[in-house]
Design a protein around this motif. Sequence first.
Motif, PDB file in Angstrom:
ATOM      1  N   ALA A  98      -5.830   1.641   2.993  1.00  0.00           N
ATOM      2  CA  ALA A  98      -5.417   1.148   1.953  1.00  0.00           C
ATOM      3  C   ALA A  98      -4.449  -0.013   2.284  1.00  0.00           C
ATOM      4  O   ALA A  98      -4.523  -1.145   1.664  1.00  0.00           O
ATOM      5  CB  ALA A  98      -4.708   2.229   1.001  1.00  0.00           C
ATOM      6  N   VAL A 128      -1.968  -0.796  -3.904  1.00  0.00           N
ATOM      7  CA  VAL A 128      -3.269  -0.692  -3.466  1.00  0.00           C
ATOM      8  C   VAL A 128      -2.980   0.993  -3.131  1.00  0.00           C
ATOM      9  O   VAL A 128      -2.146   1.185  -1.970  1.00  0.00           O
ATOM     10  CB  VAL A 128      -3.771  -1.360  -2.105  1.00  0.00           C
ATOM     11  CG1 VAL A 128      -5.124  -0.627  -1.781  1.00  0.00           C
ATOM     12  CG2 VAL A 128      -3.812  -2.756  -2.530  1.00  0.00           C
ATOM     13  N   ALA A 156       0.806  -1.332   0.284  1.00  0.00           N
ATOM     14  CA  ALA A 156       0.157   0.110   0.091  1.00  0.00           C
ATOM     15  C   ALA A 156       0.768   1.029  -0.097  1.00  0.00           C
ATOM     16  O   ALA A 156       1.965   1.172   0.489  1.00  0.00           O
ATOM     17  CB  ALA A 156      -0.992   0.275   1.113  1.00  0.00           C
ATOM     18  N   ALA A 197      -4.812  -3.899   1.442  1.00  0.00           N
ATOM     19  CA  ALA A 197      -3.670  -4.801   0.878  1.00  0.00           C
ATOM     20  C   ALA A 197      -3.331  -6.033   1.481  1.00  0.00           C
ATOM     21  O   ALA A 197      -3.049  -7.065   0.942  1.00  0.00           O
ATOM     22  CB  ALA A 197      -2.418  -3.761   0.718  1.00  0.00           C
TER      23      ALA A 197
END
Length: 320
Positions: free
Chosen positions: A128, A98, A75, A132
């Motif tokens: 995020a 991500v 992420a 992930a």
Amino acid sequence: MLTLAAIEDAAETVYRSMAPTPQYAWPLLADAVERKVWVKHENHTPTGAFKVRGGLVITSGIARNSPAGTGIISATRGNHGQSLAFASARNGLACTIVVPHGNSAEKNAAMRAFGAELVEAGSDFDEAKQHAMALADERGLMMVPSFHPDLVRGVATYAMEFFRAADDLDVVYVPIGLGSGICGMISARDLLGRRTRIVGVVSDKADAYALSLESGQRVETASAVTFADGMAVRGPDETALAMIRAGVDDILRVSDEAIAEAVRLLYRTTHSVAEGSGAAALAALLQDQRRGEVAGIVLSGQNIDTAWMAEILAGGTPAP
């Protein structure tokens, strides 16, 4: 604990894909701040930011020690993702990144251009990251965190270059996101036996590391809304926090307005483009009134969206 040999080994890996970055003492910048200032130009890497060094080191190790066909996921708000995408392509790894919804369009485009599959999820970096981790389990991918010993070992190569090239540094200002950059700086300083003070820099809108140092315990913030997206994290990494607590001399908070002014000053005096986190070190130097010392700042990245750069050069401050 890193060793100098471990950083030198990381440098061999890094230099197979990029050259050392320069450090310059710009005279117009010295005039503006009334002291000599060395700028470490980590905006002069293949991804426009320092994190590519850690990406090259960690993906090299993954490729060497993992089965063929291994894929990685992580992420990011941008620079970590670009570094992993760039490095994965050189090490034969598939890379999924991500990012939160509303992330920088230009950083997203760069990650895709370097070869990453991009997934948008969550409202900020921390959300995020949770997505992930879930995708890693679902797809059988290796989760690469934003703070890891190999990432620190890789980015410590820029600090080693800096200290060896500029041996008169009294103080260095370093932006803090999740902490790999400043931990690399602390490690290189100590291993090279320098007496340079290291000052960490956080956004006053994302000041978890400052709060944690002040309170003596890990503190998370409710939000981290700043246009300096490289510093927009809500909670510190425990290992990074311990290294910073042991090796930093101070942590300063800077406002978005001060960062925008630093972006303008860097452009005017060096014609360098800086993203928000890349200019944060200069913003901190400007509010630190000690004169007569030789200072260093880390221009950690240049990846700012065009619209934000235009707004800043026109005198404004972007609202994320």
